[in-house]
Design an enzyme around this catalytic site. Structure first.
Site, PDB file in Angstrom:
ATOM      1  N   ASP A  30       0.856  -1.191   0.000  1.00 26.36           N
ATOM      2  CA  ASP A  30       0.000   0.000   0.000  1.00 26.36           C
ATOM      3  C   ASP A  30       0.892   1.241   0.000  1.00 26.36           C
ATOM      4  OD1 ASP A  30      -3.214   0.512   1.015  1.00 26.36           O
ATOM      5  OD2 ASP A  30      -1.807   2.189   1.096  1.00 26.36           O
ATOM      6  N   ILE A  31       0.497   2.246  -0.773  1.00 28.77           N
ATOM      7  CA  ILE A  31       1.300   3.459  -0.910  1.00 28.77           C
ATOM      8  C   ILE A  31       1.289   4.290   0.376  1.00 28.77           C
ATOM      9  CG2 ILE A  31      -0.465   5.082  -1.774  1.00 28.77           C
ATOM     10  CD1 ILE A  31       1.555   5.799  -4.022  1.00 28.77           C
ATOM     11  N   ASN A  87     -12.863  -3.287   2.315  1.00 28.36           N
ATOM     12  CA  ASN A  87     -13.784  -2.168   2.511  1.00 28.36           C
ATOM     13  C   ASN A  87     -14.757  -2.125   1.340  1.00 28.36           C
ATOM     14  OD1 ASN A  87     -12.621  -1.174   4.919  1.00 28.36           O
ATOM     15  ND2 ASN A  87     -10.984  -0.206   3.742  1.00 28.36           N
ATOM     16  N   VAL A  96     -10.942   2.894  -3.814  1.00 31.97           N
ATOM     17  CA  VAL A  96     -10.572   2.328  -5.110  1.00 31.97           C
ATOM     18  C   VAL A  96     -11.562   1.208  -5.414  1.00 31.97           C
ATOM     19  CG1 VAL A  96      -8.781   1.186  -6.472  1.00 31.97           C
ATOM     20  CG2 VAL A  96      -8.132   2.902  -4.752  1.00 31.97           C
ATOM     21  N   HIS A 100      -9.948  -5.274  -3.285  1.00 36.21           N
ATOM     22  CA  HIS A 100      -8.594  -5.453  -2.761  1.00 36.21           C
ATOM     23  C   HIS A 100      -8.708  -5.869  -1.308  1.00 36.21           C
ATOM     24  CE1 HIS A 100      -9.851  -1.230  -2.580  1.00 36.21           C
ATOM     25  NE2 HIS A 100      -9.252  -1.163  -1.394  1.00 36.21           N
ATOM     26  N   HIS A 102      -6.980  -5.891   2.083  1.00 35.16           N
ATOM     27  CA  HIS A 102      -5.892  -5.297   2.857  1.00 35.16           C
ATOM     28  C   HIS A 102      -5.329  -6.375   3.785  1.00 35.16           C
ATOM     29  CE1 HIS A 102      -6.820  -0.875   2.301  1.00 35.16           C
ATOM     30  NE2 HIS A 102      -8.007  -1.362   2.009  1.00 35.16           N
TER      31      HIS A 102
HETATM   32  P1  5GP Z   1      -9.703   1.442   0.256  1.00 36.99           P
HETATM   33  O1  5GP Z   1      -9.822   2.725   1.020  1.00 36.99           O
HETATM   34  O2  5GP Z   1     -10.398   1.530  -1.091  1.00 36.99           O
HETATM   35  O3  5GP Z   1     -10.125   0.217   1.018  1.00 36.99           O
HETATM   36  O4  5GP Z   1      -8.169   1.219   0.022  1.00 36.99           O
HETATM   37  C1  5GP Z   1      -7.468   1.788  -1.041  1.00 36.99           C
HETATM   38  C2  5GP Z   1      -6.015   1.698  -0.681  1.00 36.99           C
HETATM   39  O5  5GP Z   1      -5.255   1.927  -1.836  1.00 36.99           O
HETATM   40  C3  5GP Z   1      -5.581   2.735   0.361  1.00 36.99           C
HETATM   41  O6  5GP Z   1      -5.051   2.059   1.490  1.00 36.99           O
HETATM   42  C4  5GP Z   1      -4.541   3.564  -0.381  1.00 36.99           C
HETATM   43  O7  5GP Z   1      -3.460   3.952   0.435  1.00 36.99           O
HETATM   44  C5  5GP Z   1      -4.103   2.631  -1.487  1.00 36.99           C
HETATM   45  N1  5GP Z   1      -3.659   3.318  -2.692  1.00 36.99           N
HETATM   46  C6  5GP Z   1      -4.264   4.393  -3.297  1.00 36.99           C
HETATM   47  N2  5GP Z   1      -3.594   4.732  -4.394  1.00 36.99           N
HETATM   48  C7  5GP Z   1      -2.536   3.874  -4.486  1.00 36.99           C
HETATM   49  C8  5GP Z   1      -1.463   3.756  -5.435  1.00 36.99           C
HETATM   50  O8  5GP Z   1      -1.348   4.482  -6.427  1.00 36.99           O
HETATM   51  N3  5GP Z   1      -0.561   2.757  -5.188  1.00 36.99           N
HETATM   52  C9  5GP Z   1      -0.663   1.927  -4.119  1.00 36.99           C
HETATM   53  N4  5GP Z   1       0.282   0.994  -3.989  1.00 36.99           N
HETATM   54  N5  5GP Z   1      -1.655   2.019  -3.235  1.00 36.99           N
HETATM   55  C10 5GP Z   1      -2.581   2.981  -3.401  1.00 36.99           C
END
Ligand code: 5GP
Ligand code: ZN
Length: 114
Positions: A30-31, A87, A96, A100, A102
């Site tokens: 994760d970034i 999520n 996103v 995915h 986590h």
């Molecule tokens: P969500 O909030 O949808 O469950 O998680 C999305 C995750 O994607 C977040 O933890 C966020 O930090 C990660 N994320 C967003 N953009 C990028 C990216 O460009 N690269 C990577 N590796 N992770 C990302």
């Protein structure tokens, strides 16, 4: 999906720190890590959210979960414990829309989450 961030990572249009890949699954760091280990395990096939899963996806979802457990084991955090989270939509903070899983670990995690 042309406009999907994680499809772009899968297709190498955007760089990521990839930790695992096979024909159906990709895992990358994760970034914005929330724990010492914070990895996203994704299917290569685009599925927007858990609300969009069908029975044909059952094996794929199982592969995501087993892969997360295998990565946790490789990192030595299996015995201590780790958290796996999908999520879904606004109230859970999904940002996103490509499913995915986590994988979070390497520290003590609070419950319930915020
Ligand atoms: P969500 O909030 O949808 O469950 O998680 C999305 C995750 O994607 C977040 O933890 C966020 O930090 C990660 N994320 C967003 N953009 C990028 C990216 O460009 N690269 C990577 N590796 N992770 C990302
Ligand atoms: Zn996608």
């Amino acid at each position: 999906m042309v406009d999907c961030l994680f499809c772009k990572i899968i297709n190498r249009g955007i760089p990521a720190s990839i930790v695992y890949e096979d024909e159906r699954v990709l895992a990358f760091n994760d970034i914005n890590p929330q724990a010492p280990t914070h990895i996203l395990v994704v299917p290569k096939r685009h599925v927007a959210s858990l609300n969009d899963l069908s029975v044909e996806d059952d094996q794929l979802v199982g592969e995501l979960v087993r892969r997360a457990a295998a990565i946790a084991n490789e990192r030595g955090i299996s015995a201590g414990g780790f958290r796996t989270v999908f999520n879904t939509n606004r109230d859970a903070g999904q940002t996103v829309f490509h499913i995915h899983l986590h994988l979070l670990g390497g520290r003590s995690l609070q419950w319930p989450p915020g």
